[in-house]
Structure formats: C-alpha cells, structure tokens
Design a protein around this motif. Structure first.
Motif, short mmCIF file in Angstrom:
data_model
loop_
_atom_site.label_atom_id
_atom_site.label_comp_id
_atom_site.label_asym_id
_atom_site.label_seq_id
_atom_site.Cartn_x
_atom_site.Cartn_y
_atom_site.Cartn_z
N GLY A 148 0.86 -1.17 0.00
CA GLY A 148 0.00 0.00 0.00
C GLY A 148 0.90 1.22 0.00
N PHE A 149 0.31 2.39 -0.12
CA PHE A 149 1.12 3.61 -0.13
C PHE A 149 0.33 4.79 0.40
CE2 PHE A 149 -1.03 3.54 -4.19
CZ PHE A 149 -1.41 4.87 -4.39
N ASN A 150 1.07 5.79 0.84
CA ASN A 150 0.52 7.06 1.32
C ASN A 150 1.42 8.18 0.85
OD1 ASN A 150 -1.55 5.90 3.10
ND2 ASN A 150 0.18 5.21 4.32
N ASN A 151 0.90 9.37 0.88
CA ASN A 151 1.74 10.55 0.68
C ASN A 151 1.66 11.35 1.97
OD1 ASN A 151 3.08 12.85 0.07
ND2 ASN A 151 1.93 13.34 -1.76
N LEU A 152 2.63 11.16 2.83
CA LEU A 152 2.66 11.81 4.13
C LEU A 152 3.49 13.09 4.10
CD1 LEU A 152 3.26 8.54 6.18
CD2 LEU A 152 1.08 9.61 5.58
N ASN A 153 3.94 13.46 2.90
CA ASN A 153 4.85 14.60 2.76
C ASN A 153 4.09 15.88 2.41
OD1 ASN A 153 7.49 13.13 3.07
ND2 ASN A 153 6.43 11.89 1.55
N SER A 154 4.83 16.97 2.27
CA SER A 154 4.20 18.29 2.12
C SER A 154 3.91 18.70 0.68
CB SER A 154 5.08 19.35 2.79
OG SER A 154 6.35 19.38 2.15
N GLN A 155 4.23 17.86 -0.30
CA GLN A 155 3.93 18.21 -1.69
C GLN A 155 3.32 17.02 -2.41
OE1 GLN A 155 8.15 18.92 -2.83
NE2 GLN A 155 7.75 17.51 -4.52
N THR A 156 2.67 17.31 -3.53
CA THR A 156 2.07 16.26 -4.35
C THR A 156 3.18 15.34 -4.86
OG1 THR A 156 0.21 17.64 -4.99
CG2 THR A 156 0.77 15.83 -6.47
N ALA A 157 2.89 14.06 -4.85
CA ALA A 157 3.84 13.07 -5.38
C ALA A 157 3.23 12.47 -6.65
CB ALA A 157 4.10 11.99 -4.35
N LYS A 158 4.11 12.12 -7.58
CA LYS A 158 3.67 11.53 -8.85
C LYS A 158 4.60 10.38 -9.17
CE LYS A 158 2.42 13.13 -13.46
NZ LYS A 158 2.46 14.30 -14.35
N ALA A 159 4.02 9.30 -9.68
CA ALA A 159 4.83 8.13 -10.03
C ALA A 159 4.29 7.50 -11.31
CB ALA A 159 4.80 7.11 -8.90
N LEU A 160 5.11 6.67 -11.91
CA LEU A 160 4.78 5.91 -13.10
C LEU A 160 4.70 4.45 -12.68
CD1 LEU A 160 4.56 5.95 -16.26
CD2 LEU A 160 7.02 5.47 -16.26
N ALA A 161 3.60 3.79 -13.00
CA ALA A 161 3.44 2.37 -12.65
C ALA A 161 3.36 1.55 -13.93
CB ALA A 161 2.19 2.16 -11.82
N THR A 162 4.03 0.40 -13.91
CA THR A 162 3.99 -0.56 -15.00
C THR A 162 3.50 -1.88 -14.43
OG1 THR A 162 5.86 0.56 -16.05
CG2 THR A 162 5.36 -1.67 -16.79
N ILE A 163 2.50 -2.45 -15.09
CA ILE A 163 1.89 -3.71 -14.66
C ILE A 163 2.20 -4.75 -15.73
CG2 ILE A 163 -0.29 -4.87 -14.17
CD1 ILE A 163 0.31 -2.64 -12.14
N THR A 164 2.73 -5.91 -15.30
CA THR A 164 3.03 -6.96 -16.25
C THR A 164 2.63 -8.33 -15.69
OG1 THR A 164 4.76 -7.98 -17.62
CG2 THR A 164 5.46 -7.12 -15.51
N PRO A 165 1.92 -9.15 -16.46
CA PRO A 165 1.30 -8.82 -17.74
C PRO A 165 0.23 -7.75 -17.55
CG PRO A 165 0.54 -10.97 -17.00
CD PRO A 165 1.59 -10.51 -16.03
N GLY A 166 -0.26 -7.20 -18.64
CA GLY A 166 -1.16 -6.05 -18.63
C GLY A 166 -2.59 -6.38 -18.25
#
Length: 145
Positions: free
Chosen positions: A87-105
């Motif tokens: 799981g994940f959270n953004n506990l920091n003071s700015q917006t976070a952005k990430a790229l996710a790749t799922i395999t197989p699709g």
C-alpha cells in the motif's frame, strides 16, 4: 497506441493511462498517478496474477511492501511482486507523482473507473464495495499490513 489522455479522478488522486493492454498485446499496462500531500490510500492489497514496477516522478510516496517501509523518491524505482501485500501514502508536504507498469497487462482503466465511482460518491468510501471491485480486477484487499 492509446492517445486518449483521459484523467481518471479517484477523489484527489489522478490516474492517466499511457499504455493499455490493447496497445501491448496484453503484455503490459502503464499509467501515471499523482497523490496530493497528506493523502492516505485505503485498503492495502496484493495482486494475484501480475507484478508492478513503480518509478518516482515527483515528490515522495511512502510504500509499505511486505514488512518494508520505502520512501520512493524522484528517480527511484520499486518492484512489487505478485502475492506481496503493499500500500502507499503521501505523508509529505507536496504532491507526489509516479509511473506504474503492470506486467502482464491485466490491470486497466476499468479498475480505476470502478474505484472512482465508489470514492467519488461522497462520504467515506464503502469498504465492502471496494473489496468487490478489487477482487473483480485481480487485487486481494488486506485490512492490515
């Protein structure tokens, strides 16, 4: 190739697919997601039939993968094998952005649209409905990690 740049909004979280299964012969899906600061994402889960790779684009997201807590920062990557609770959270003071790749699709926009219906209905999300959506799309919800 998917030229549709639709942004799917799940509350304050935004998801934009870059590659869908139809673009890659089912081999991979890829999407960007942004999480505003202070957002705690509910329902830790694991994937039954696909792996996930996450790459930090902006800010810092805090992932829990199995027993490890990992701050994913810009330029760092993280591999989440199928069967591992995360799981994940953004506990920091700015917006976070990430790229996710799922395999197989096996995970596509439909999952996020189904979740968005529940999250965007107003009030606290219906956890039982969320669990059903997770299971429908090959994710297994786990209440505590």
């Amino acid at each position: 190739m998917n030229n549709n740049k639709e942004i799917i909004k799940l509350g304050q979280i935004e998801v934009k697919f870059l590659l869908e299964a139809s673009d890659t012969n089912g081999q991979v899906t890829m999407f960007e997601f942004s999480v505003p600061h202070g957002i705690k994402v509910p329902l830790p889960h694991y994937h039954e039939n696909f792996d996930e790779i996450v790459y930090g684009l902006e800010g810092t997201m805090t992932f829990t993968v199995g027993e490890k807590v990992i701050d994913l920062e810009v330029g760092q990557s993280l591999f989440i094998p199928r069967g591992v609770v995360h799981g994940f959270n953004n506990l920091n003071s700015q917006t976070a952005k990430a790229l996710a790749t799922i395999t197989p699709g096996l995970l596509g926009p439909e999952y996020f649209k189904d979740v968005a219906e529940i999250v965007n209905a107003g009030g606290p999300p219906d956890i039982e409905k969320m669990k059903l959506v997770f299971k429908k799309h090959g994710l297994v919800p786990v209440m505590n990690i």
